[in-house]
Design an enzyme around this catalytic site. Structure first.
Site, PDB file in Angstrom:
ATOM      1  N   GLU A 257       0.889  -1.166   0.000  1.00 47.34           N
ATOM      2  CA  GLU A 257       0.000   0.000   0.000  1.00 47.34           C
ATOM      3  C   GLU A 257       0.921   1.208   0.000  1.00 47.34           C
ATOM      4  O   GLU A 257       1.642   1.448   0.975  1.00 47.34           O
ATOM      5  CB  GLU A 257      -0.905  -0.008   1.232  1.00 47.34           C
ATOM      6  CG  GLU A 257      -1.820   1.191   1.301  1.00 47.34           C
ATOM      7  CD  GLU A 257      -2.064   1.634   2.728  1.00 47.34           C
ATOM      8  OE1 GLU A 257      -1.896   2.843   2.995  1.00 47.34           O
ATOM      9  OE2 GLU A 257      -2.392   0.788   3.574  1.00 47.34           O
ATOM     10  N   CYS A 296      -2.939   7.807   4.456  1.00 49.27           N
ATOM     11  CA  CYS A 296      -2.776   7.360   3.077  1.00 49.27           C
ATOM     12  C   CYS A 296      -4.064   7.528   2.280  1.00 49.27           C
ATOM     13  O   CYS A 296      -4.040   7.485   1.047  1.00 49.27           O
ATOM     14  CB  CYS A 296      -2.333   5.899   3.043  1.00 49.27           C
ATOM     15  SG  CYS A 296      -3.415   4.798   3.978  1.00 49.27           S
TER      16      CYS A 296
END
Length: 680
Positions: A257, A296
């Site tokens: 990720e 994020c």
């Protein structure tokens, strides 16, 4: 000198052999802890996970692992105040700490609940239906999932020192795979504190989880094809890890990720004064300031109709002006510090890059709105009027920074979103469902998750930037190409899918689920008279025949009100090419079948709580006779109750042995009475 963080290796806390590097408070620069992994035996960690942790988890069913996770979450909650206090050193406000700490606990509880609802009380997961490979049904196949015999290595980012490792731990633990947790150094002191409470709780089996504070060193060199690496961090680091010779050469499972230029799109219908306009502004400011923009999933690109750019900039700026930046412990502060001075400087460099093609319309990236030695940076809003600018779609400022970009029409909005080259999440704020559909379908290939927000779902919405345990978290392209969470999908990432071929009997034993063609057992004791300890897969009752009369059909139609012509009008039913005359209601067939197989006396069967996979295969006409075969298909004890679930295979045939209905009957069946067991 502050204390040196320790690693938890092979069942004991171990210190590095040097003094380590200082980790400083994001608020005032004071030393919080020191970190080093010098001298830590990483090979021993992997060996311990494989030889101790893996076998220990293999002894537990999915349900038992789930109950352990639940117990762990409850144990950690008792120390929440302690974690919150330490979390302020990372720059987090109370709201930020809730996202990280409570979010982590919530993920454990979610997986504990979902695993017990959706997985069997077993160690094998069945994937899909049985495939018949031969004409006679003696050769069949089925896919199964089993735990890989390796270790799940997680390498985490600094922004979520609690949630970041718990969200990876939960699905791996349910899957039966031990974990090695490697936190980012900047905030590892909070991870280590939580980990100490995990060890003290004694809830998890020894070897099922270990902690490495400091450099990963040669950890990846110890891995092989049974192991996995889950990385969260920058795209550059992800690329290096993905290309690691061991990861490539031994086919280590790798997921990442990484950077994500998440976009939020304001619909053309959402003009100033509408609920959607206000929701958009509130959401954008919230995403810019929560965790000081260090998420994020935060919004980096704010796409709005070109004609509304001035309105959006004005409204967002007015709301940002109310944000109070400073020490999270001070009254009235609504946004804390970035995680470190280095991170603040990195954000400043990114803002300078964005400013090459955009104008800063709110905030000063060089100002320090908090204590002098802290890593503070106020929110920064930019405006990009350059249609060909690359920077907003290539540079991520991982902090309280967003860029407003105008679009001309739906196709243009889709194109601009796609220029981010893959993101974790996008959102669209609109009350226009047609616009929402076009945008969602246009940008879905570039995203792992999409939120559509409007006045109807706003009160219940979890927000643009909130990954949920039940939904996938990850994204294609720039976002790393990985996938985490997603409910049971996240568990299966840690398991090996295998196609098993053989006889129905073999597959029934392997999967612990009876399948058609496997032996049935018919004896003098009705299966409904057997408790969970006595009942066996394949236990069967064959009941019938029972003739269906025209009077039965007419009575059912009148009694239920289901007077559909196929059951009441001979002429119309005869004209129907599917029926050719009056036919019985499908639910009448199921009801008559129940009347055949049910044992009416009180006993171990406590309740029927549903029917799955019901199919009507052949019409039943007046004077047809029905026979039902009911077979114990799957037996699932509940660890936390005095009963379990039994799934029965039901097959109803007519006088010509033609199947007329198939379905699964779901019942709750009592466990053996403890007093009876003691007296036996």
């Amino acid at each position: 000198m502050s204390s040196l963080l320790q690693s938890y290796v092979a069942g004991r806390w171990v210190s590095a052999t040097d003094d380590g590097t200082a980790l400083r408070s994001a608020v005032d620069g004071t030393e919080v802890a020191r970190i080093s992994a010098t001298g830590i035996d990483r090979a021993a960690m992997v060996t311990h996970a494989r030889e101790v942790g893996g076998p220990a988890l293999a002894q537990l069913t999915f349900h038992e692992r789930a109950l352990a996770l639940k117990a762990l979450a409850l144990a950690l909650m008792e120390h929440k105040d302690e974690f919150y206090a330490l979390s302020t050193a990372t720059g987090a406000t109370a709201r930020d700490s809730a996202i990280d700490i409570d979010g982590g606990f919530g993920t454990l509880l979610s997986y504990a609940s979902k695993a017990r609802r959706e997985l069997p009380n077993d160690t094998v997961h069945l994937d899909g239906d049985v495939e018949q490979l031969g004409k006679r049904g003696t050769f069949v196949a089925r896919h199964i999932h089993t735990s890989r015999r390796g270790v799940a290595v997680q390498i985490n980012a600094f922004n979520f020192p609690v949630w970041g490792f718990l969200e990876k731990l939960a699905p791996a633990f349910i899957a039966g795979v031990p974990s090695i947790v490697k936190p980012a150094s900047a905030t590892a002191y909070l991870t280590e504190q939580v980990f100490r409470r995990i060890v003290e709780s004694g809830v998890l089996p020894e070897g099922s989880v270990q902690l490495l504070c400091g450099s990963a060193g040669d950890l990846l060199d110890q891995l092989d094809g049974q192991d996995s690496v889950a990385f969260t961090g920058s795209a550059d680091t992800a690329a290096r890890l993905r290309a690691h010779p061991v990861v490539v050469g031994r086919s280590v499972h790798f997921t990442a990720e990484a950077d994500s230029l998440n976009a939020s799109v304001l619909g053309p219908d959402a003009a100033p004064g509408t609920d959607e306009f206000d929701l958009y502004v509130k959401q954008l400011v919230g995403e810019m300031t929560a965790k000081a923009g260090q998420k994020c999933t935060a919004i980096r690109r704010a796409l709005v109709p070109a004609a509304l750019m001035d309105d959006v900039v004005e409204a967002v700026s007015a709301r940002l002006a109310k944000v109070v930046v400073g020490d999270p412990n001070a009254d009235g502060v609504t946004m804390g510090a970035l995680a470190s001075i280095e991170q603040r400087d990195e954000v400043r460099r990114a803002v300078r890059g964005l400013a090459k093609s955009s104008t800063i319309v709110f905030g000063d990236p060089e100002a320090n709105p908090g204590p002098a030695d802290g890593a503070f940076l106020g929110p920064i809003l930019l405006r990009c009027d350059d249609r060909d600018a690359a920077e907003p779609h290539e540079i991520e400022a991982f902090g309280p920074v967003a860029t407003v970009i105008g679009y001309t029409d739906t196709a243009d909005a889709i194109d601009l979103v796609a220029r981010g080259d893959g993101s974790l999440v996008a959102s669209v704020v609109t009350a226009d469902t047609a616009f929402a559909r076009e945008l969602v379908l246009g940008v879905a290939p570039y995203h792992g998750r999409i939120l559509v927000l409007n006045r109807d779902d706003a009160k219940e919405s979890t927000g643009h930037g909130s990954p949920l345990p039940v939904l996938v978290h990850g994204g294609p392209g720039r976002a790393g190409g990985g996938e985490e969470l997603g409910g049971i999908r996240g568990v299966l990432h840690h398991m090996q899918r295998t196609a098993v071929q053989g006889t129905p009997e073999v597959l029934s034993v392997v999967g612990n689920t009876w399948i058609n063609g496997a032996p049935r057992t018919v004896d003098a004791v009705h299966p409904f008279r057997k408790d969970l300890g006595q009942l066996r897969l394949g236990d069967t009752i064959i009941a019938g025949p029972r003739q269906v009369t025209r009077a039965d059909i007419a009575h059912f139609a009148e009694f239920t009100g289901d007077t559909f012509y196929a059951h009441t009008d001979e002429a119309a039913a005869s004209a129907n090419p599917l029926f050719g005359g009056i036919v019985a209601h499908g639910y009448l067939v199921v009801s008559l079948a129940a009347g055949l197989f049910v044992d009416p006396a009180p006993g171990p069967v406590l309740a029927n709580f549903g029917v799955d996979n019901l199919r009507f295969l052949t019409p039943v006409k007046a004077d047809d006779t029905l026979t039902v075969t009911l077979t114990a298909k799957q037996i699932t004890p509940r660890s936390s109750a005095d009963y379990g679930e039994v799934r029965w295979d039901a097959l109803v045939v007519n006088q010509d042995e033609q199947p007329v209905a198939t379905y699964d009957v779901l019942t709750l069946v009592a466990k053996p009475d403890s007093s009876e067991e003691e007296n036996a």
